[in-house]
Design a protein around this motif. Structure first.
Motif, short mmCIF file in Angstrom:
data_model
loop_
_atom_site.label_atom_id
_atom_site.label_comp_id
_atom_site.label_asym_id
_atom_site.label_seq_id
_atom_site.Cartn_x
_atom_site.Cartn_y
_atom_site.Cartn_z
N ARG A 1 0.82 -1.21 0.00
CA ARG A 1 0.00 0.00 0.00
C ARG A 1 0.86 1.27 0.00
NH1 ARG A 1 -5.26 -1.68 2.06
NH2 ARG A 1 -5.49 -3.61 0.90
N GLU A 2 1.94 1.25 0.76
CA GLU A 2 2.70 2.49 0.87
C GLU A 2 3.68 2.68 -0.29
OE1 GLU A 2 4.43 2.07 4.76
OE2 GLU A 2 6.15 0.97 4.03
N ARG A 3 3.79 1.66 -1.15
CA ARG A 3 4.68 1.81 -2.30
C ARG A 3 3.93 2.01 -3.59
NH1 ARG A 3 8.61 -2.99 -0.27
NH2 ARG A 3 9.73 -1.80 1.28
N ARG B 1 2.70 3.76 -6.46
CA ARG B 1 3.18 5.00 -7.08
C ARG B 1 2.14 6.12 -7.15
NH1 ARG B 1 7.97 5.01 -10.18
NH2 ARG B 1 8.92 2.98 -9.87
N LYS B 2 0.95 5.75 -7.57
CA LYS B 2 -0.08 6.75 -7.82
C LYS B 2 -0.42 7.52 -6.55
CE LYS B 2 -4.40 6.79 -10.20
NZ LYS B 2 -5.56 5.94 -10.47
N ILE B 3 -0.63 6.80 -5.48
CA ILE B 3 -1.03 7.44 -4.23
C ILE B 3 0.13 8.24 -3.63
CG2 ILE B 3 -0.65 5.34 -2.82
CD1 ILE B 3 -3.54 7.70 -2.21
N ILE B 4 1.36 7.75 -3.84
CA ILE B 4 2.53 8.48 -3.34
C ILE B 4 2.64 9.84 -4.04
CG2 ILE B 4 5.07 8.52 -3.32
CD1 ILE B 4 5.04 5.51 -2.87
N GLN B 5 2.45 9.82 -5.36
CA GLN B 5 2.53 11.07 -6.12
C GLN B 5 1.47 12.06 -5.63
OE1 GLN B 5 4.98 11.84 -7.69
NE2 GLN B 5 5.87 9.82 -8.02
N ALA B 6 0.25 11.53 -5.41
CA ALA B 6 -0.85 12.40 -4.98
C ALA B 6 -0.55 12.98 -3.60
CB ALA B 6 -2.15 11.61 -4.97
N PHE C 1 11.94 14.02 -3.42
CA PHE C 1 12.32 12.71 -2.88
C PHE C 1 11.88 12.57 -1.42
CE2 PHE C 1 15.05 9.40 -1.25
CZ PHE C 1 15.18 8.52 -2.31
N ILE C 2 11.06 11.59 -1.14
CA ILE C 2 10.65 11.26 0.23
C ILE C 2 9.85 9.96 0.15
CG2 ILE C 2 8.42 12.51 0.25
CD1 ILE C 2 10.45 13.12 3.25
N GLU C 3 9.80 9.22 1.26
CA GLU C 3 9.02 7.98 1.24
C GLU C 3 7.70 8.17 1.96
OE1 GLU C 3 11.34 4.64 2.65
OE2 GLU C 3 12.91 5.03 1.16
N CYS C 4 6.81 7.23 1.78
CA CYS C 4 5.53 7.26 2.50
C CYS C 4 5.44 6.05 3.43
CB CYS C 4 4.36 7.19 1.52
SG CYS C 4 4.10 8.73 0.63
N HIS C 5 4.89 6.29 4.60
CA HIS C 5 4.63 5.19 5.53
C HIS C 5 3.14 5.13 5.79
CE1 HIS C 5 4.80 2.51 8.91
NE2 HIS C 5 4.37 3.42 9.75
N HIS C 6 2.57 3.94 5.66
CA HIS C 6 1.13 3.75 5.86
C HIS C 6 0.86 3.66 7.36
CE1 HIS C 6 -2.86 1.99 5.39
NE2 HIS C 6 -2.79 2.26 4.10
#
Ligand SMILES: [Zn+2]
Ligand SMILES: [Zn+2]
Length: 252
Positions: free
Chosen positions: A155-157, A159-164, A196-201
């Motif tokens: 879920r946290e990887r 792409r679409k949701i990370i960009q949003a 550049f940054i990561e997302c954590h669910h």
């Protein structure tokens, strides 16, 4: 015959499986089921489905007798049966799962239900095992087990949701800073760190199979170091706990 069957060893029970067994153990409330009990049969069926998804099959694999044996092992960790001559074949993982869940019946029930849901859903099950090897060796499965862990990462990887998410935060704050430590890649690395940054669910893992859609609020922005630290040990940390850790770590 017994001998030839024994030579082909069944794989050791995984954390996910022990969680499901402990859930059944607790539901039995000290009563002792026969192997033909439907609850034992159901668990045997669920676990077989889980293994078949990974290409593992076998006549004795998690059959009702094996399930019953595991329930007996779990009883050896139960303080309520301390003076009963329990089967002392328990392993380290059983003790861990017992300690993680036995005192939290509600959490155990929800987690077991989530794992079961994921196993019974063809798409979730196959996705979980396709992405299985995407975990790095430094990342630790959550206490809730492998399937839900893989689902979390998937879920946290996305792409679409990370960009949003990045777009929304950028519009609102003008930068992409780590929510735990404040690190800003663009500030540190210039153009190369831009965007550049990561997302954590951040939602509880037992909610994942029920919610197929990830919302922007389900994600927190974290730098790569902080994200690794969140997942480096069990239990995983939440953003606040990690911030506190960083705060106290800097106080030397
Ligand atoms: Zn950070
Ligand atoms: Zn994460």
């Amino acid at each position: 015959m017994a001998k030839t069957e024994k030579t082909k060893r069944n794989p050791p029970w995984t954390r996910d499986e022990i969680i499901l067994a402990l859930d059944l153990y607790q539901k039995l409330e000290g009563t002792w089921p026969a192997p033909e009990d439907t609850r034992v049969q159901d668990l045997s069926h669920t676990l077989n489905r889980l293994w078949r998804a990974q290409g593992v099959d076998g006549v004795t694999l998690r059959n009702p007798n094996g399930v019953k044996m595991k329930l007996m092992n779990l009883r050896s960790h139960d303080p309520a049966f301390e003076d009963v001559d329990g089967l002392k074949a328990g392993n380290r993982l059983e003790v861990e799962v017992w300690n993680d869940f036995a005192g939290q019946p509600q959490h155990l029930r929800e987690t077991a239900e989530a794992i079961r849901l994921a196993i019974m859903d063809n798409t979730l099950l196959s996705t979980a095992y396709v992405k299985n090897d995407a975990l790095s060796s430094e990342e630790m499965d959550a206490p809730e087990g492998r399937i839900l862990t893989v689902m979390h990462h998937s879920r946290e990887r996305s792409r679409k949701i990370i960009q949003a998410k990045k777009k929304a935060v950028l519009t609102k704050t003008g930068r992409l800073a780590c929510e735990a430590c404040g690190f800003d890649f663009a500030q540190q690395y210039g153009d190369r760190g831009q965007g550049f940054i990561e997302c954590h669910h951040i939602k509880p893992l037992c909610d994942l199979p029920k919610e197929t859609r990830t919302r922007l609020d389900d994600l927190a922005l974290v730098c790569a170091n902080c994200h690794r630290m969140i997942h480096a040990q069990r239990p995983w940390l939440n953003i606040e706990e990690l911030s506190d850790l960083i705060g106290s770590g800097c106080m030397y």
